[in-house]
Design a protein around this motif. Structure first.
Motif, PDB file in Angstrom:
ATOM      1  N   VAL A 295       0.847  -1.184   0.000  1.00  0.00           N
ATOM      2  CA  VAL A 295       0.000   0.000   0.000  1.00  0.00           C
ATOM      3  C   VAL A 295       0.883   1.233   0.000  1.00  0.00           C
ATOM      4  O   VAL A 295       1.859   1.300   0.746  1.00  0.00           O
ATOM      5  CB  VAL A 295      -0.906   0.006   1.249  1.00  0.00           C
ATOM      6  CG1 VAL A 295      -1.604   1.354   1.411  1.00  0.00           C
ATOM      7  CG2 VAL A 295      -1.913  -1.131   1.159  1.00  0.00           C
ATOM      8  N   THR A 296       0.560   2.186  -0.862  1.00  0.00           N
ATOM      9  CA  THR A 296       1.290   3.444  -0.881  1.00  0.00           C
ATOM     10  C   THR A 296       0.307   4.564  -0.552  1.00  0.00           C
ATOM     11  O   THR A 296      -0.830   4.575  -1.032  1.00  0.00           O
ATOM     12  CB  THR A 296       1.958   3.656  -2.253  1.00  0.00           C
ATOM     13  OG1 THR A 296       2.983   2.661  -2.394  1.00  0.00           O
ATOM     14  CG2 THR A 296       2.577   5.040  -2.372  1.00  0.00           C
ATOM     15  N   SER A 297       0.768   5.473   0.291  1.00  0.00           N
ATOM     16  CA  SER A 297      -0.130   6.523   0.777  1.00  0.00           C
ATOM     17  C   SER A 297       0.362   7.884   0.334  1.00  0.00           C
ATOM     18  O   SER A 297       1.577   8.132   0.275  1.00  0.00           O
ATOM     19  CB  SER A 297      -0.176   6.476   2.308  1.00  0.00           C
ATOM     20  OG  SER A 297      -0.480   5.171   2.719  1.00  0.00           O
ATOM     21  N   CYS A 298      -0.567   8.741   0.059  1.00  0.00           N
ATOM     22  CA  CYS A 298      -0.211  10.088  -0.372  1.00  0.00           C
ATOM     23  C   CYS A 298      -0.158  10.983   0.869  1.00  0.00           C
ATOM     24  O   CYS A 298      -1.177  11.250   1.510  1.00  0.00           O
ATOM     25  CB  CYS A 298      -1.247  10.601  -1.374  1.00  0.00           C
ATOM     26  SG  CYS A 298      -0.787  12.196  -2.059  1.00  0.00           S
ATOM     27  N   MET A 299       1.051  11.433   1.186  1.00  0.00           N
ATOM     28  CA  MET A 299       1.249  12.241   2.383  1.00  0.00           C
ATOM     29  C   MET A 299       1.086  13.719   2.073  1.00  0.00           C
ATOM     30  O   MET A 299       0.759  14.521   2.943  1.00  0.00           O
ATOM     31  CB  MET A 299       2.647  12.034   2.972  1.00  0.00           C
ATOM     32  CG  MET A 299       3.129  10.592   3.008  1.00  0.00           C
ATOM     33  SD  MET A 299       1.978   9.447   3.783  1.00  0.00           S
ATOM     34  CE  MET A 299       2.157   9.878   5.493  1.00  0.00           C
ATOM     35  N   GLY A 300       1.394  14.067   0.827  1.00  0.00           N
ATOM     36  CA  GLY A 300       1.294  15.447   0.378  1.00  0.00           C
ATOM     37  C   GLY A 300       1.309  15.395  -1.130  1.00  0.00           C
ATOM     38  O   GLY A 300       1.529  14.323  -1.699  1.00  0.00           O
ATOM     39  N   GLU A 301       1.094  16.491  -1.765  1.00  0.00           N
ATOM     40  CA  GLU A 301       0.997  16.476  -3.230  1.00  0.00           C
ATOM     41  C   GLU A 301       2.231  15.809  -3.848  1.00  0.00           C
ATOM     42  O   GLU A 301       2.128  15.068  -4.809  1.00  0.00           O
ATOM     43  CB  GLU A 301       0.821  17.912  -3.757  1.00  0.00           C
ATOM     44  CG  GLU A 301       0.493  17.997  -5.241  1.00  0.00           C
ATOM     45  CD  GLU A 301      -0.584  16.987  -5.691  1.00  0.00           C
ATOM     46  OE1 GLU A 301      -0.399  16.392  -6.769  1.00  0.00           O
ATOM     47  OE2 GLU A 301      -1.598  16.776  -4.968  1.00  0.00           O
ATOM     48  N   ASN A 302       3.405  16.094  -3.248  1.00  0.00           N
ATOM     49  CA  ASN A 302       4.655  15.558  -3.795  1.00  0.00           C
ATOM     50  C   ASN A 302       5.317  14.567  -2.841  1.00  0.00           C
ATOM     51  O   ASN A 302       6.529  14.451  -2.805  1.00  0.00           O
ATOM     52  CB  ASN A 302       5.642  16.695  -4.078  1.00  0.00           C
ATOM     53  CG  ASN A 302       5.092  17.658  -5.115  1.00  0.00           C
ATOM     54  OD1 ASN A 302       4.326  17.242  -5.997  1.00  0.00           O
ATOM     55  ND2 ASN A 302       5.455  18.922  -4.996  1.00  0.00           N
TER      56      ASN A 302
END
Lengths: 417, 1006, 105
Positions: free
Chosen positions: B720-727
């Protein structure tokens, strides 16, 4: 061919061994052969033998740049087994195994084929899953194979440390009783002698410098020592040089050549009478009839034709051996060496036609070549005799790397969760 | 027993320190400074072993590494046994216990000896290839007996009591050998300030100078050695390593040195000291000053005890004050060996004759011999030795000037010692280790080091410069050259003046001819340890084994523990003659490491037992141990496998863990999962290329599952990969795959898409991860956090939140590998245990239950979730797994794996596909790995459909469940297949969907 | 054991810090979907595998984690140059060895 026997030996003893015949001739090359086999290692010589014996094709030359059996045949750790995972590989290696059984008698040359059994140890739960999977497949393929737990392993090898205190405790193993070892040099010599007796020309110190083609078909080879030798069909069986030969013929192979190292201890009194292999801790070991512990090291990751690898590989291997057999810590390593293994991306060989007509390759055996020697020669002889692959060889075409039908023998050792 | 061969004066032994030792059950005495060999010779022990094949009595031949016979078992206790120690290299210590390694049941009454002498004629080289073949099954039996004769010494049966270590060095100049050449090279290099390592295999440095009677600057050689060593020891930039053999020369000037730190003290190391040390040296320049080994001459019965190397006899006299006999016959092809006759005479013993093979031998050395009243028989040779357990005479005959034939009458000289010298063989071994082939030199009558790509220089005898003054001069200048090349401009050290006599040319003779052909002559041994004779080599060539490698392999020449140091060149000469070739045409075999044998333990160093491979523990490990976890090795990690209570079986524990999780709440330590932090404005694009599914629109605060393939389209990792911030993203990987995935990402970024603005780093160890799963997960978590809104609709499945858990900053991911309501809590690793324990403090009322990897496996299998590496094996693509939902075909960039999974073989029908498997009998749990077949009655080989990848008893479902691959399985739902098992059972099962529980996925959304 | 010069760290380090990653200067086809099976197979599996001069990729795995190129003789194992990703080799022929020594010095 002079017949070897105990009685013959006695007779020669009485005449001071002055009258033994040559085991093979030193023939002058003919201008043209039905088949030219490039490479006088075990596989090439076996190919020549079966061409003559099975297909009655005796106008055959084996062209060898050095001495017979001087490549990986001379450098391997002599393990013979057939407990491969995938049907295609298992059936090919089992074909070889059946030929091994009885080969000494057939060749009238004692290959010292010793079916002392091979253990492939498992140290993790995934290892054990893979072992059960392979054993299950082997049994359905008619190959003798058992899965053992740690106790079963300990019974077979009392000196192996199977205790839970090891870094990676032994959880079990696969066990193939019919597997074992053979005397590597004898294999080359036995095939050579028998092939020579049927008329095959063994051309040693004869290096191929080019493969000659006409209209996209191979017609012969150029050699450093004897100029051009023509052949109707050419089979290259040059482990460790396959890429070089392919380049001469103008194509590439899905092969990279890597150093594979091995080492032996000083000879010690026999105490290990089976072959123990561990992929997980990375070492394998057997004891030769001379008493040496014969130990296989890993493949070095870089391409190398130097017949030597890097020292850390040897260190890691001996660490593994001492991990498995702490009692060997005070035994001493006598000698190390390296061979060049041609590895395919799927850890399976190529037995194949090529983009050049009448030119065939048998290569890419990686670390598994020795055990396949008679089987490899037997099926490749069919290819060279008929131009068509033997049924067992059909899946091993080099073109599988285009259509994707790989036979991934190292795939079973995938990543862990 | 008295030391009857010991001189009253002289030598470098300490008569004030007597040492008791045992050999073959007998007690003996030697002195400090002795080797085991010199002490045995001092005691007049002639027969020290029996030969391998013919079981002939053997004695000590040499004084150094080339000794083939005196190979012993050492050790007073079982755990301290060492096999195959060369007595010439073993320093004597008090209480040493040694045994011969051959000649059971005794050296004098030798059973094999009887058999050997009767059957000796039946044992030409390669005899075993020619017999023992009938009947086929009998080889096993023959082999048992052959194996009984195998080996020299024996392995201990107990684990080693000693430790070993490694030391890494960088040095400017490594000098191998501390004889005259090495010492003067060291002086030159050290004075220039270069970092110098000087290594020598012997206990005392000085090499041949230690037994040399020549004067240096009119003083004893040993004085110069002492002064030189004193000076070298005074330099900070010099490391002197005695008892240290440079045993391997590897690529790019990497050399290994095997130092015996304590083998001279006892058979095991004192407490807190490693027994041996392996120095791993990277040297800018290497100076090989390895010297030369004297070559014996080959003649009939030359293996009788009492037949020795001339230089060894001198060494025993001068260094150890041992004269190994009474009456000496010396045979030589050169002037150098005359010293041995002089040393013998000076020791007060009788020199019967010097047999010089050269008719032309008339020079300063002969004049000196004559002055001393010694008899010289010129143009003659010893054609055979006489005697049974020891030499009693030498048969001498004339020799043609080419050395090819015997002429004239024979005479017999009575003697008990027969020393021979056939010249010198440079010790080229190390220079050959990296692939350089040695080059024959007619003047040196030996092979010299050949061309090399290493930064290597050679000096002194190894380069064919045998005389002492040449060695000193050569050493000084080569030492200076090495230092200069390494960046330390140096001048050659001034070397002492050597007063000596000029030598006349030596004769190239190797095997002394016999009136009979070699096949009928008394055995002329070339290689003692492997019992290879001149006749055997000739026979090999007659049979067509013409390459030197064939000869070696057919006869076993050079295969001993001495690796042919004594005999190989003679063997090549015999082969060359038999093949009518020159020696260089015949060539050498390849020299390989080790120069002399090295203890396995020393090579392994400290990397054994617990340090074999690093062990990785999570931050909560101690808790797991306290709570009775059983562990599983996953990669280098120790992961809790399950947590059995007092009397529980494994299955009972699993049932309890599974039910507790599904019914209330369970907790898993998931810290070992790989975590990779990925940042940069192109991070999103990068993920889209690496993963098979879409990433372009994943909003901040959301998580997504992804599959990763290789270019062949086969799955190799997931997570699973999570989006912590836009970049900014955090990727999770499998535990075992973490390092490989990071390198994979870097590979593509750095080599294919360097234009992408993306950075990544592993953060696996930064975080402790605990997974709360079960219907009460939210309630429990709510007790530990007040700043994360856990409302089911605001913190939804596949969301993540930053906040505080148990007072600690945390990232909480609402993701689920069990199908339950589930939160993965990530906190800084060093807070992990605190948070874990706090969860348990609050969890009691929910019966919070720890579970391990096995329960995790069961729970995820109930849901049909795959484990990469267990349900995949590098040969299945996402479609095979039935995971087309995880492949986004229409991404603009052709992601990794996309093209691969479209190849002809990857799109064919009938590929192995992942399905669920239900046994007809719900209580039967299929073994993982079991292979499915359609027709179990099919004769072998049975066509197989695919194997079981995962299989468990599911307590929640009250039945067994399994995942497996089946050819064309996706189109065979409901079909029956059969699993033939090893125990003979055939298990019937039905192909089904992979999801066994909660197919709508409602539980995770509660 | 090799002694490799990492062009990013600017130092020689032991081989144990590096992993070899095969032939260098292979580039992924621009349009994978437009490749035939044969072209794709050539890209992922087929290699030059020369005896002699070889341009290969190594990664400074336990150092700076950078991938870089090495020109090496696969027969003698002599390293002729190391250079950064994206740059071209200076030595493309074993006869240029002399030039390499000057470069390294």
């Amino acid at each position: 061919m002079q017949k070897y026997s105990g009685f013959g030996l006695l007779r020669h003893a009485l005449t001071y061994h002055e009258n033994w015949q040559r085991v093979w001739r030193n023939p002058k090359p003919k201008k043209k052969y039905d088949v030219i086999i490039v490479g006088g290692g075990g596989h090439g010589l076996a190919t020549a033998y079966y061409l003559a014996r099975v297909h009655n094709i005796t106008n055959v030359a084996v062209v060898e740049k050095g001495y017979l059996g001087g490549g990986n045949t001379a450098r391997n750790t002599t393990i013979v087994r057939s407990n491969y995972l995938w049907d295609e590989a298992a059936l090919l290696y089992e074909h070889a195994m059946k030929l091994w059984e009885g080969l000494s008698q057939e060749l009238n040359y004692n290959l010292m084929f010793s079916q002392r059994g091979v253990l492939n140890l498992g140290h993790t739960l995934q290892d054990m899953r893979d072992i059960h999977r392979r054993v299950s497949a082997n049994r359905l393929n008619g190959i003798d194979s058992e899965a053992l737990d740690a106790r079963g392993v300990q019974e077979i090898v009392p000196i192996l440390d199977c205790s839970a205190s090891r870094r990676y405790p032994v959880l079990g193993a696969s066990w193939q009783p019919r597997a074992g070892v053979a005397r590597h040099d004898a294999v080359a010599w036995g095939f050579a002698r028998a092939a020579d007796a049927m008329g095959v020309d063994l051309l040693q110190q004869c290096e191929v410098t080019d493969i000659l083609t006409e209209d996209g078909a191979a017609i012969g080879v150029e050699t450093r020592q004897h100029g051009v030798i023509h052949g109707d069909r050419i089979g290259c069986v040059v482990a460790g040089n396959s890429g070089v030969l392919a380049k001469m013929a103008g194509f590439r192979l899905p092969i990279e050549s890597h150093p594979l190292q091995a080492l032996v201890s000083e000879p010690i009194r026999p105490l290990l009478d089976t072959v123990v292999m561990s992929n997980h801790v990375h070492g394998y070991i057997s004891q030769s009839d001379k008493g040496d512990l014969v130990i296989g090291a890993g493949i070095d990751g870089y391409n190398g034709y130097g017949q030597r690898g890097s020292y850390p590989t040897v260190e890691h291997t001996l660490q593994a051996i001492v991990e498995m057999f702490p009692i060997f810590s005070r035994v001493r390593m006598n000698r190390q060496w390296g061979g060049i293994v041609d590895t395919c991306p799927d850890a399976c060989p190529i037995i194949s036609d090529t983009p050049v007509e009448n030119l065939f390759f048998n290569c890419g055996w990686g670390t598994g070549g020795f055990k396949a020697t008679p089987g490899s020669g037997h099926v490749f002889a069919t290819t060279l005799a008929t131009g068509q692959p033997h049924d067992l060889a059909r899946p091993f075409s080099m073109f599988r790397f285009h259509n994707g039908a790989l036979i991934d023998e190292h795939g079973a050792a995938g990543v862990a969760h | 027993m008295t030391q009857r061969n010991r001189l009253d004066t002289g030598g470098r032994i300490d008569r004030g320190t007597p040492l008791g030792f045992k050999f073959n059950g007998q007690h003996y005495q030697g002195f400090a400074g002795d080797t085991l060999a010199s002490a045995l010779l001092a005691n007049g022990v002639d027969v020290i072993g029996r030969s391998f094949k013919y079981s002939r009595p053997r004695g000590i031949v040499a004084a150094s590494a080339e000794e083939p016979n005196a190979v012993f078992q050492l050790g007073a206790t079982e755990a301290t046994q060492v096999p195959n120690v060369r007595a010439t290299q073993q320093e004597l210590f008090d209480g040493l216990v040694s045994q011969p390694t051959s000649g059971w049941p005794g050296l004098k009454i030798d059973f094999m000896g009887v058999v050997g002498s009767l059957l000796g004629r039946m044992l030409p080289p390669g005899f075993y290839y020619k017999t023992f073949m009938f009947p086929q099954a009998a080889w096993d039996t023959y082999e048992k007996y052959i194996r009984k004769a195998a080996g020299l010494g024996r392995s201990p049966r107990k684990p080693d009591v000693d430790t070993y270590d490694h030391l890494n060095h960088h040095t400017d100049v490594l000098i191998v050998g501390a004889g005259p050449t090495g010492l003067s090279a060291a002086l030159s290099a050290a004075r220039a300030g270069a970092r110098v390592i000087l290594a020598d295999e012997q206990a005392e440095m000085g090499g041949s100078l230690l037994d040399c009677t020549d004067k240096l600057d009119d003083k004893p050689a040993a004085e110069w050695v002492r002064g030189t060593l004193q000076e070298l020891a005074g330099y900070d930039n010099v490391l002197l390593l005695p008892r240290a053999t440079v045993n391997g020369y590897h690529d790019h000037n990497f050399l290994t040195i095997h130092e015996r730190r304590t083998d001279h003290c006892a058979d095991h190391a004192p407490t807190n000291l490693s027994r041996q040390r392996l120095h791993r040296v990277r040297a800018r320049w290497v100076v090989l000053a390895t010297g030369a080994h004297e070559r014996p001459l080959v003649y009939g019965h030359n293996d009788l005890p009492g037949c020795m190397l001339a230089s060894a006899v001198s060494t025993y006299i001068n260094r150890y004050a041992v004269v190994p006999g009474r009456k000496l016959v010396l045979m030589t092809t050169n002037d150098n060996a005359y010293r041995t006759a002089f040393d013998w005479q000076d020791a007060g013993r009788e020199v019967v004759a010097i047999v010089d093979t050269r008719a032309y031998a008339t020079g300063a050395w002969q004049a000196e011999a004559e002055r001393r009243g010694l008899k010289i028989l010129k143009g003659m040779a010893v054609i055979e030795a006489r005697g049974r357990q020891r030499v009693t005479g030498a048969v001498v005959a004339g020799l043609t000037s080419d050395g090819n034939r015997v002429t004239g009458d024979r005479q017999i000289l009575n003697c008990d010692t027969l020393a021979s010298s056939g010249g010198w063989s440079p010790v080229v071994h190390l220079s050959c280790h990296t692939g350089s082939r040695p080059v024959w030199d007619d003047d040196a009558i030996g092979f010299l080091p050949g061309k090399t790509v290493q930064q290597q220089l050679v000096a002194g005898a190894v380069n064919g410069r045998y005389s002492l003054s040449d060695c000193l001069t050569d050493g000084a200048s080569i030492g200076a050259e090495a230092a200069t090349k390494a960046g330390f401009p140096a001048k050659p050290a001034t070397v002492p003046f050597v007063r000596t006599r000029p030598e006349i040319g030596a004769m190239a003779l190797f095997c002394v001819p016999h009136p009979k052909p070699n096949s009928r002559a008394p055995k002329q041994f070339v290689d003692f340890q492997t019992d290879v004779t001149a006749a055997a080599i000739e026979l090999a060539t007659r049979e067509g084994f013409e390459s030197i490698e064939h000869i070696k392999r057919y006869t076993a020449m050079g295969f001993g523990t001495d690796q042919g140091k004594l005999g190989n060149i003679n063997g090549m000469a015999v082969a060359a003659k038999s093949l009518n070739q020159t020696i260089p045409e015949t060539g050498t075999t390849i020299f390989r490491p080790n120069y002399t044998p090295v203890t396995f333990g020393a090579i392994a160093g400290r990397h054994c037992n617990d340090l074999f491979d690093p062990i990785r523990y999570s931050a909560m490990h101690e808790w797991h141990v306290r709570n009775g976890a059983r562990f599983e090795d996953v990669g280098q990690w120790k992961r809790p496998w399950y947590f059995p209570k007092a009397d529980e079986t494994m299955q009972q524990a699993l049932n309890r863990e599974c039910l507790a999780t599904r019914e209330s709440v369970g907790i898993l330590d998931a810290s070992t999962l790989g975590k990779i932090d990925i940042q940069g404005k192109d991070a999103r694009e990068f993920l889209g290329r690496i993963y098979t599914n879409a990433w372009a629109k994943l909003p901040v605060g959301k998580c997504r599952y992804g599959l990763m393939c290789k270019e062949d389209g086969m799955v190799f990792d997931d997570g699973v990969t999570s989006c912590m911030g836009e970049n900014h993203f955090v990727m999770t990987t499998t535990t075992g795959g973490a390092a490989g995935v990071l390198e994979w990402l870097e590979l593509y970024h750095q080599t294919e898409w360097p234009e992408l603005d993306v950075y990544m780093n592993t953060v696996t160890d930064h975080w402790a991860t605990m997974t709360l799963a079960g219907p009460n997960a939210r309630k429990l978590l709510a007790e530990l956090t007040d700043d994360i809104d856990l409302d089911r609709d605001r913190f939804r499945f596949m969301d993540w939140r930053q906040g505080t858990v148990a007072g600690v900053p945390a990232r909480v991911f609402r993701i689920s590998f069990t199908g339950e309501l589930s939160y993965e809590i990530n906190v800084q690793a060093n807070y992990g245990l605190h948070v874990w324990e706090t969860l348990f403090d609050h969890g009691a009322k929910y019966k919070l239950t720890p579970y391990g990897t096995e329960t995790m496996h069961i729970l995820r299998a109930e849901k049909g979730f795959i484990i990469a590496g267990q349900d995949t094996d590098g040969s299945v693509h996402p479609y095979d797994l039935g995971m087309s939902w995880a492949v986004k075909e229409d991404k603009p960039f052709s992601f990794i794996g996309k093209r691969g999974m479209k190849r002809e073989d990857c799109v064919r029908a009938n590929r192995k596909q992942l399905v669920g498997i239900k046994t007809k009998d719900p209580s039967v749990v299929l073994p993982e790995g079991a292979q499915a077949v359609d027709n179990p009655d099919h004769p072998l080989p049975v066509p197989m459909l695919g194997h079981i990848t995962s299989s468990y008893y599911s307590a929640c479902l009250g039945r067994s469940i399994a995942l497996g691959v089946i050819k064309g399985g996706h189109n065979r739902m409901g079909d029956t297949v059969h699993y033939p098992l090893a125990d003979g059972r055939i298990v019937e099962a039905e192909i089904c969907n992979t999801i066994f529980l909660d197919p709508e996925g409602e539980r995770q959304n509660v | 054991m090799f002694y490799l010069f990492c062009p990013y760290c600017g130092e020689h380090r032991e081989e144990e810090e590096f992993h070899p990653r095969g032939q260098a200067h292979l580039s992924r086809p621009e349009d994978p979907d437009g490749c035939t099976d044969e072209e794709w197979g050539d890209f992922i599996y087929f290699r030059t595998n020369p005896r002699g001069l070889h341009h290969e990729i190594w990664v400074h795995a336990v150092g700076c984690r950078k991938f870089f190129n090495v020109t090496r003789d696969t027969q003698s194992y002599e390293i002729l140059e190391t250079y950064r990703m994206g740059s071209a080799p200076r030595i493309t022929d074993l006869n240029d060895k002399q030039q390499s020594r000057e470069v390294q010095a």
